[in-house]
Every structure is written in C-alpha cells, then in structure tokens.
Design an enzyme around this catalytic site. Structure first.
Site, short mmCIF file in Angstrom:
data_model
loop_
_atom_site.label_atom_id
_atom_site.label_comp_id
_atom_site.label_asym_id
_atom_site.label_seq_id
_atom_site.Cartn_x
_atom_site.Cartn_y
_atom_site.Cartn_z
N CYS A 2 0.55 -1.25 0.43
CA CYS A 2 0.43 0.13 0.53
C CYS A 2 0.58 1.25 -0.10
CB CYS A 2 -0.93 -0.15 1.28
SG CYS A 2 -1.62 -1.41 1.76
N ARG A 27 3.79 0.14 -6.67
CA ARG A 27 3.94 -0.74 -5.64
C ARG A 27 2.74 -1.71 -5.89
NH1 ARG A 27 6.48 2.06 -1.23
NH2 ARG A 27 5.74 0.75 0.53
N TRP A 74 -3.73 -2.24 -1.31
CA TRP A 74 -3.99 -3.57 -1.79
C TRP A 74 -4.39 -4.21 -0.58
CZ3 TRP A 74 -1.61 -8.23 -0.35
CH2 TRP A 74 -1.39 -8.95 -1.33
N ASN A 98 -0.58 1.11 6.60
CA ASN A 98 -0.04 -0.14 5.12
C ASN A 98 0.81 -1.19 6.46
OD1 ASN A 98 1.43 -1.16 3.65
ND2 ASN A 98 3.46 -0.24 3.47
N GLY A 99 0.33 -2.05 5.82
CA GLY A 99 0.89 -3.28 6.87
C GLY A 99 -0.78 -4.49 7.20
N GLU A 480 13.03 -18.65 -12.97
CA GLU A 480 12.41 -17.15 -13.39
C GLU A 480 12.34 -16.56 -14.78
OE1 GLU A 480 12.67 -13.04 -13.24
OE2 GLU A 480 12.34 -14.30 -11.60
N LYS A 484 8.34 -15.24 -14.67
CA LYS A 484 8.03 -13.99 -15.41
C LYS A 484 6.34 -14.05 -16.22
CE LYS A 484 10.74 -11.03 -14.43
NZ LYS A 484 10.56 -10.92 -13.25
N GLU A 487 2.79 -14.14 -14.40
CA GLU A 487 2.70 -13.11 -12.92
C GLU A 487 1.99 -12.15 -14.18
OE1 GLU A 487 5.74 -11.16 -11.03
OE2 GLU A 487 7.38 -11.51 -11.99
N HIS A 503 10.99 -37.30 -13.64
CA HIS A 503 10.39 -37.54 -12.88
C HIS A 503 9.34 -36.66 -11.59
CE1 HIS A 503 14.07 -39.56 -11.33
NE2 HIS A 503 14.63 -38.89 -11.87
N LYS A 603 4.66 -4.27 -5.69
CA LYS A 603 5.48 -4.50 -6.08
C LYS A 603 6.42 -4.32 -4.32
CE LYS A 603 9.25 -3.12 -8.17
NZ LYS A 603 9.53 -4.40 -9.67
#
Length: 608
Positions: A2, A27, A74, A98-99, A480, A484, A487, A503, A603
C-alpha cells in the site's frame, strides 16, 4: 505494498496528494482514497479500482483543504471495495495504513462492546476507532496515538489526520517503511522517497518503532520508548524524471531496454576495468577465507538470483551455499555458525520476510551483506555491509533490470570471494572480469531478437500451460522465466531442472504444451538435447533458446529457435534472461493484461 502520502501544505493539497499517489501506483493497489480537512470537518473521497476513478470523483467535488492524507490500497483484510478503501475515519480522526494489524479481531470486539460502529471489513478501521476512544476520553491527538500504538500487534505504517487540527500530522512505522519530507513551509509523509520526489529532496527515514508529530514548522520524532530521538536527514536524489515511461508503452518495456545501461553502471561501481580486477567499493569486515558457509535468503525473483549465485560461489570460491525462501528461513530456526556470512537480496530493501531473515542472521552472530536497489531502505540500514545494485527506480511490478543488476553484484562478489580464498589466480580473475565487461554489450545484442519474440508470444498466448527447462545456472533461470510468464500474462507455467523431466513433469507434455529449453552451448548441452528429444517424442512444442553452435547441433524441429550471441557460459544467465522477460511481456500484451500492475501483485511486499 500500500502507498501512503500525507501533506500539510500552504494551499489546497488534493493535487499534490493525487500526484504523489500516482507515483506510488507501481507498488500495486486495487482502490484509492484521500481525506482532507475542510473547515472543522474531515472529508473522505474514495474509489474502487484505479486512481482515475478517484480523480473522476474529485473532479465533480474537489476538496479545498490545506491538510490531507492519501492512500493506494492492496487488499489484505476485506475485498477491494469502496467501503474498504482507505482512509478510514471516525468523527475526529482519519487514518491510512500499510501493513497488517494482527490482533484486530480482539480489538474490534472490544471497541464494538464500547459502542463503536464499524463500516468496513478491514483491520485498519480498528486503529481509527481505538484512537477515537482515547480522544473521547480527553486525550490530545498526540497522547491518543501514543496510548494506542502499544496495543497494536503486527507490522504497519500509519498516518493520522485530526478534526480541528489543520497543522498536525502524526506518522508511525513498525515494520513497514515511512519517510518524512521537509519543504518550505510544508511537511510531507510518504511510503518512500519516490512518492515525495516532486515535493522535496530532503528526507528523514523513520526507524522501526518511531512515531513522529509533524507541523509545518516543527518535526518531533519519538522512539518506541517515547523519548525524543534524532534521525538523519538525507537527500536521496530521486528525480521526478526517473519514473517517466519516456517513449515506451509500459514501464516494464522501458526497464527491459534499460538493462545494458544499468548493467554497465553497476559494473563500473564494482570493477577496475583497466586493471581487470574486482574493486569492491567498501572494505568488508571479514575475510572470505574465514567463511565456511554462506546463507542466502530472498523472495521471488531475488530468490532466483540467489540460486544462480549459489553456482558461482561454489564453483569460483569453493564456498558451500544454502539458499532459502525468506518466509521459510525466518521461522525454521536454522542452525547457523557464528562468523559465517548471510546475504539477503531485495529490490526494495523493505521486503518483510527478508528483513526478518536478516535480523535472525544477525542474532546468530553472522556477518551480513544486503544486495538492494534502495540504499536508504531498512534492510540496507540494518545490514553490516551494503552492496547497491544501482538499477535506478524499477516501477514495473515484474522485476527485470533489478534482477540483472542483482546478478551482476553477486557475480562480482563471487569472484572477489574466490580471489580472497586463493581459489582464483590473478589470470582467472582477469578472465572473469573481461567476461563480465562483455555482458552489457551481449544484453544489447539479445534485445535485438524482440521482433522474433513478439511473433513467438502470439503462438503461445493461448496456451494453458508452459514448461521451462534448463541445466546448471539455466535451471534457476527456468524458474525465473516461468515466474515472469505467470505473473504478467497469467498463463500457468512451471520451471524445472531439465534432469527432473523424467521424474514427473514429462507427464504434462503433449502437443498443446510449449516447452522452453534454455540451453547455451556448454558442457551440459548434450544432456539438454537428450531432454529435448524426450519432449519431441511426446509431441511437445519446443522453444529452444541457445547460441549459434547450439542451434547447429540441435537437429530437432522446434516451434522456434532463438539464437543469442555466443559467450562464455559463466555469466550466461544475465543474457539468457532477456528473451524470457520479452516473452512474458509480449504474451501479456497479446492477452490484454495489465503489464505494469498485474492483478493481485504488489511491487514491495512489506507484510507477511
């Protein structure tokens, strides 16, 4: 996560609040709002969705207050609706947060028994009602906040605005970042320096447990014990121009294309090019020869950078490395040897789990190095040594240039460790430095394949699943690449070490599943080709990312073969990451996704 902004201005502040909130959009958020003092009353303006929805409401009813707080939310507790959007207010106080308030249920039950009327599902609203309860008992705003803070459990940053007090803001932080900006007859609060950059270049960062009482003339900061403390004021030099998209469609595209420049800038900070040697910008308070084991902790993309660095430290310095997701490391109470080294990696330097991992490592007597993109961040300030990545502000939620710069710093540190431990001779160091110096040029060459990647994105955008495979340092790069894609484009994708194909993952392969093979022509290439044959035998659509030699040796039919410039394999991940970033970006464009602000993501993850 946030975003928080607060302003005591000389004139109407709504324009400044909205502009600062726009700078915090990177963010991640799903609603926005602000509160201003209009005469003796607090006025709220809130909207679900993007800031343009809030701006539309403000256009028809613009507030004129000279004091205000703003927020991009958020969602954690409660759906992303207007009623759950911040600020939350009672008769006498408005708050943005925020939190997470961990004990909000018990506080809410207590406050409801005393007659509080809650209008939202959020944990934040309990803070407003708690402070209000003290105000109604005759406490001053400052005393009401001071009495409330010890009753809140969790990690949070808070900013308060009070009815009838148009020259007062109170801010506090415990776990989540908060900064004070100093202006000419004005004062500001913000989640970070980027939010405040157009308003001021003079910043004071609150430390954990601090709370600050601000007026236009005076700023008083109190520590967790209630005593007045002094905190350093700095000029971080964040220009408002640095967060402009320039001629790019998205910040992510801009940041992908900035990578040759920022990689070169980072190298210049850590190498003596003329002497072809590593030249760390600081003297580390230990000798690598005394280190028996390195513990690396990080989250998300930074964690995969750590996985790649594990190969470098073990190969070049013969140093064993353990790597953990920070959210697991912080709780499993890993036995650590006093005097060993912990490396934490974080773009923002505020990642809650990584910060907790750093604190645990320090409590066990480890030396600590942070690899961060924000040198004024909490993780940087609490680390024994800081190695900045110098990527510049990264606005896109999906990390691109920060990842490359993290790899650069870690590669240089691995070479330094190898040299100090006597595992690398000067000639080896010189060879490795020359290889590193070549990387920015090779990244620039890799970017030239974008038209080919754009065509490939159209071919896979409708896929339900995509697999990424690689060996050696390409194995974590496969993870990675998959991250990408999922997301940004929301295509389900998984990354695996290619040797794990038989496997389990091979069961997923059919003619509808693209398989991205990351395969530079190195000592493991033949084994990767064997995996490609297994995929081809089951009808899988192969996307081969290799160099000219690899393309010549791999005789199988592919959906597409992407040929990157030839290079020595040591630092190939920094170049081979480029097509993976571009593929995710262009697949997201084809699917109409919000590239810079993908759904549900933030973010900077400053809560658990």
């Amino acid at each position: 996560m946030c975003g928080i902004v607060g302003i005591l201005g000389r004139g109407p502040v709504v324009g400044q609040l909205v502009a600062s909130l726009k700078r915090l959009e990177y963010r991640g958020y799903d609603s926005a709002g602000l509160a201003t003092l209009e005469g003796l009353h607090i006025k709220l303006r809130r909207a679900e969705g993007k800031l343009r929805n809030l701006e539309e409401r403000l256009r028809y009813c613009p507030p004129e207050g000279h004091a205000g707080i703003g927020h991009t939310r958020w969602a954690t507790h409660g759906k992303p609706t207007e009623s759950n959007a911040h600020p939350h207010a009672t008769e006498n106080v408005a708050v943005v947060h925020n939190g997470i308030i961990e004990n909000f249920r018990e506080l809410r039950a207590e406050l409801e028994r005393d007659g509080a009327n809650f209008r939202s599902e959020t944990d934040t609203e309990v803070v407003a009602h708690l402070v209000e309860s003290y105000l109604k008992n005759g406490y001053s705003p400052q005393d009401a906040v001071q009495a409330s803070l010890p009753r809140l459990r969790g990690a949070f940053a808070l900013a308060f605005l009070f009815k009838g007090h148009d020259d007062l803001l109170i801010g506090t932080r415990k776990g989540s970042p908060l900064a004070i900006g100093h202006g000419n007859g004005e004062v500001y609060l913000g989640s970070d320096a980027i939010a405040l950059a157009p308003l001021t270049d003079t910043i004071t960062y609150l430390e954990d447990g601090d709370w600050a009482v601000l007026t236009r003339a005076i700023c008083v900061i109190y520590g967790a014990d209630g005593s007045v403390v002094q905190r350093e004021t700095s000029k971080p030099g964040v220009s408002s121009l640095l967060v402009d998209k320039e001629n790019y469609r998205h910040f992510m595209a801009k940041e992908i294309h900035e990578q040759p420049t920022v990689a070169c800038k980072t190298l210049a900070h850590y190498l003596d090019r003329s002497g072809e040697r590593v030249a760390l910008p600081l003297t580390l308070p230990f000798n690598f020869s005394s280190i028996q084991r390195i513990s690396i902790t990080a989250c998300g993309t930074a964690n995969y950078a750590g996985h790649i660095a594990k190969y470098w430290f073990e190969r070049l310095a013969r140093l064993p490395v353990e790597i953990d997701v920070a959210s697991e490391f912080r709780y499993r109470e890993a036995p650590l040897r006093r005097g060993d080294l912990a490396i934490v990696i974080s773009q923002s330097g505020e990642t809650a789990d990584t910060l907790a991992a750093l604190r645990y490592a320090k409590s066990q007597g480890l030396h600590t190095i942070s690899v961060v993109n924000v040198s004024t961040s909490t993780i940087a300030r609490e680390s024994e040594s800081v190695l900045p990545t110098l990527a510049g502000p990264e606005i896109g939620v999906a990390s691109t240039k920060a990842f490359i710069c993290q790899l650069m710093v870690l590669a240089v540190l691995a070479v330094a460790a190898g040299k100090e431990r006597g595992k690398l001779l000067e000639i080896h160091e010189s060879n490795l430095v020359r290889e590193l110096i070549e990387v920015p040029r090779l990244i620039a060459a890799a970017l030239l394949i974008e038209p080919q990647i754009e065509k490939l994105a159209g071919d896979i955008a409708d896929s339900r699943d995509v697999l990424y495979l690689g060996r050696g340092t390409s194995a974590p790069l496969a993870l990675e690449g998959a991250l990408k894609l999922k997301e940004i484009s929301y295509i389900h994708s998984e990354g695996y070490a290619a040797g794990e194909l038989k496997h389990g993952p091979i069961a997923l392969i059919d003619e509808a599943v693209p398989v991205v093979m990351i395969a530079p022509y190195d000592e493991l290439f033949e084994k990767t080709v064997s995996n490609m044959q297994e995929v081809a035998a089951r009808g899988g659509k192969i996307v081969l990312i290799t160099d000219a030699k690899g393309a010549l040796e791999a005789t199988l039919d592919t959906l597409m073969t992407i040929v990157l410039p030839e290079m020595v394999a040591n630092f190939a991940p920094m170049v081979y990451a480029i097509p993976l970033q571009l593929l995710a970006y262009h697949a997201a464009l084809v699917r109409g996704a919000d590239v810079d602000q993908p759904r549900n993501l933030a973010k900077s993850v400053t809560v658990e």
